[in-house]
Scaffold this motif. Structure first.
Motif, mmCIF file in Angstrom:
data_model
loop_
_atom_site.group_PDB
_atom_site.id
_atom_site.type_symbol
_atom_site.label_atom_id
_atom_site.label_comp_id
_atom_site.label_asym_id
_atom_site.label_seq_id
_atom_site.Cartn_x
_atom_site.Cartn_y
_atom_site.Cartn_z
ATOM 1 N N ASP A 62 0.833 -1.163 0.103
ATOM 2 C CA ASP A 62 0.172 -0.035 0.045
ATOM 3 C C ASP A 62 0.853 0.992 0.094
ATOM 4 O OD1 ASP A 62 -1.480 2.420 0.628
ATOM 5 O OD2 ASP A 62 -2.805 0.951 1.880
ATOM 6 N N LEU A 63 1.012 1.832 -1.139
ATOM 7 C CA LEU A 63 2.195 2.798 -1.020
ATOM 8 C C LEU A 63 1.869 4.092 -0.642
ATOM 9 C CD1 LEU A 63 4.675 2.867 -2.778
ATOM 10 C CD2 LEU A 63 3.674 4.035 -4.636
ATOM 11 N N TYR A 96 2.221 -4.127 -12.363
ATOM 12 C CA TYR A 96 1.542 -4.673 -11.105
ATOM 13 C C TYR A 96 0.030 -4.719 -11.252
ATOM 14 C CZ TYR A 96 0.828 0.489 -10.508
ATOM 15 O OH TYR A 96 0.287 1.542 -10.821
ATOM 16 N N GLY A 97 -0.546 -5.356 -10.159
ATOM 17 C CA GLY A 97 -2.117 -5.574 -10.394
ATOM 18 C C GLY A 97 -2.480 -4.587 -9.013
ATOM 19 N N ARG A 103 -0.746 -2.307 -4.289
ATOM 20 C CA ARG A 103 -0.155 -2.587 -5.685
ATOM 21 C C ARG A 103 0.371 -3.949 -5.528
ATOM 22 N NH1 ARG A 103 3.101 2.485 -8.299
ATOM 23 N NH2 ARG A 103 1.539 4.087 -7.900
ATOM 24 N N VAL A 104 -0.029 -5.013 -6.183
ATOM 25 C CA VAL A 104 0.672 -6.443 -6.189
ATOM 26 C C VAL A 104 1.516 -6.599 -7.226
ATOM 27 C CG1 VAL A 104 -0.223 -8.908 -6.252
ATOM 28 C CG2 VAL A 104 -1.617 -7.231 -5.291
ATOM 29 N N LYS A 305 -5.488 -0.048 -14.421
ATOM 30 C CA LYS A 305 -5.402 -1.295 -13.646
ATOM 31 C C LYS A 305 -6.403 -1.207 -12.402
ATOM 32 C CE LYS A 305 -0.534 -2.143 -14.561
ATOM 33 N NZ LYS A 305 0.822 -1.892 -14.223
ATOM 34 N N GLU A 306 -6.626 0.088 -11.889
ATOM 35 C CA GLU A 306 -7.580 -0.231 -10.556
ATOM 36 C C GLU A 306 -8.986 -0.129 -10.975
ATOM 37 O OE1 GLU A 306 -8.916 3.273 -7.028
ATOM 38 O OE2 GLU A 306 -6.972 3.851 -8.250
ATOM 39 N N TRP A 307 -9.402 0.626 -12.136
ATOM 40 C CA TRP A 307 -10.899 0.850 -12.693
ATOM 41 C C TRP A 307 -11.284 -0.490 -13.212
ATOM 42 C CZ3 TRP A 307 -10.344 6.338 -15.053
ATOM 43 C CH2 TRP A 307 -10.083 7.149 -13.968
#
Length: 398
Positions: A62-63, A96-97, A103-104, A305-307
């Motif tokens: 979690d950046l 990343y995912g 962020r994975v 990637k988030e949406w």
């Protein structure tokens, strides 16, 4: 001071991304490194000291939280500089995912493998319910007199003036028939009459939508009436031959609504289920692919990637009282829909435009737009929200 590029290593049978940091003598002589490694380690990442190198190993992070945690070391200037440069290196890794806000970096693109997957998909048949469509593939331009306009009138009548296949994206939230206090609209009519009028407007929406265009409907079922509006609307579009592309859960975290009614209190006889979210139902006309050039997409890697993770945590609109509208959706919801499902320069239509959230955001994102609403008061407010004044058409013109 040098940094490695985030290669993948294996530690005790687990894979990690690793960034190696060359440390100066001054930093090594400080007593803060053991404290750093103990206080910043997490289930998804940790530090390790190996000689004159500091290793940062991470699977997921979690950046935002990580940045907050390193602020504790701000008084240790040399170490703090290393940590801020480390963040820059992490942010530079674009593969990343996203999961639960983190962020994975390891196995984020892993999926269950199905042997002969494509052959099995072809055998089953995709969107069989939409194969009967007779949509024309030839798209048309939106006439100039409709472009970037707020139009006051009955959407069904106004849309009949538009040519076939001229709209790229329709994003709207129709009145829910909950009994809300809209201007110029009775929001508590018999359900058959409600759907008859709604579907007559949606018929016109389908007609004016381009081949490969998208319709996104924001809707919430009326649970007290046991009317699954989102399912009824989905069936309508599927019966008309549109492809159901997916469904997004808009989690509003509106916990105020959770405890207003319980049904059969502490009894299984008739418990009343509570919801803090709404739905976005997404449909495509003729094709899942919307033609456009990648270089006119304004989506960032992080946004994409988030949406595409189809649960959006967005707070409800807080300015409804300011604009005098009882059911506005937030600008962030419109921003995500418009950027994810249309290109810069596309035409965005909202046939229930209200006070103009869709058209305001579309304009800000350099899309062309058409907003229609039956309320003159709402249309005036929609114009106020635009950065430039636009001509207001009244219903007598259409």
């Amino acid at each position: 001071m040098g940094y490695s590029n985030g290669e993948i290593v294996e530690v005790k049978g687990n894979k990690y991304k690793r960034i190696l940091i060359d440390l100066t003598k001054e930093v090594l002589e400080e007593d803060i490194l053991p404290i750093l490694m103990n206080s910043l380690n997490d289930s998804g990442y940790f530090f390790n000291l190996n000689g004159d190198k500091l290793a940062f190993l991470f699977r997921e992070i979690d950046l935002g939280n990580f940045k907050e945690r390193i602020e504790k070391f701000k008084n240790f200037k040399k170490l703090y500089k290393i940590l801020t440069e480390l963040i820059t290196k992490i942010e530079a890794i674009k593969s990343y995912g996203i999961k639960d806000g983190k962020r994975v970096y390891i196995d984020y693109d892993g999926e269950r493998k199905v042997k002969g997957r494509r052959d099995k998909e072809n055998h089953r048949g995709k969107f069989f319910y939409a194969l009967h469509h007779k949509f024309k593939k030839d798209n048309n331009k939106l006439p100039a007199e409709f472009e970037n306009k707020i139009i006051c009138g009955d959407s069904e009548k106004v849309l009949k003036k538009l040519p076939d296949n001229c709209i790229d994206l329709i994003f709207t939230s129709p009145p829910y028939n909950f009994g809300l206090e809209y201007e110029n609209h009775n929001d508590a009519i018999e359900w058959e009459n409600y759907f008859t009028k709604l579907f007559s407007i949606f018929d016109e929406c389908i007609r004016v939508l381009k081949y490969g265009g998208r319709i996104v409907i924001n809707v919430q079922p009326l649970f007290s009436d046991y009317i699954p509006i989102h399912h009824i609307i989905s069936k309508f579009f599927m019966d008309k031959g549109l492809i159901w592309k997916g469904e997004i859960i808009w989690e509003k975290h509106n916990y105020n609504c959770k405890y207003t009614a319980w049904g059969s209190w502490k009894s299984p006889s008739n418990p009343y289920l509570k919801y803090s979210w709404e739905f976005l139902e997404i449909f495509c006309k003729g094709s899942l692919k919307h033609e456009g050039e990648t270089n006119v997409s304004d989506l960032t890697s992080d946004e994409f990637k988030e949406w595409v993770y189809a649960k959006w945590d967005i707070a409800p609109e807080r300015n409804m009282e300011k604009w005098g509208h009882p059911a506005m959706f937030p600008e962030e919801l419109a921003r995500r829909v418009i950027k994810l499902f249309s290109f810069v320069g596309d035409v965005v239509l909202d046939p229930f435009n209200g006070v103009g959230t869709t058209t305001k955001v579309a304009k800000e994102l350099k899309r062309r737009f058409v907003g229609i609403d039956i309320s003159p008061e709402y249309c005036k407010k929609a114009e106020i929200r635009l950065s430039q004044g636009l001509s207001l058409f009244d219903s007598d013109s259409y």
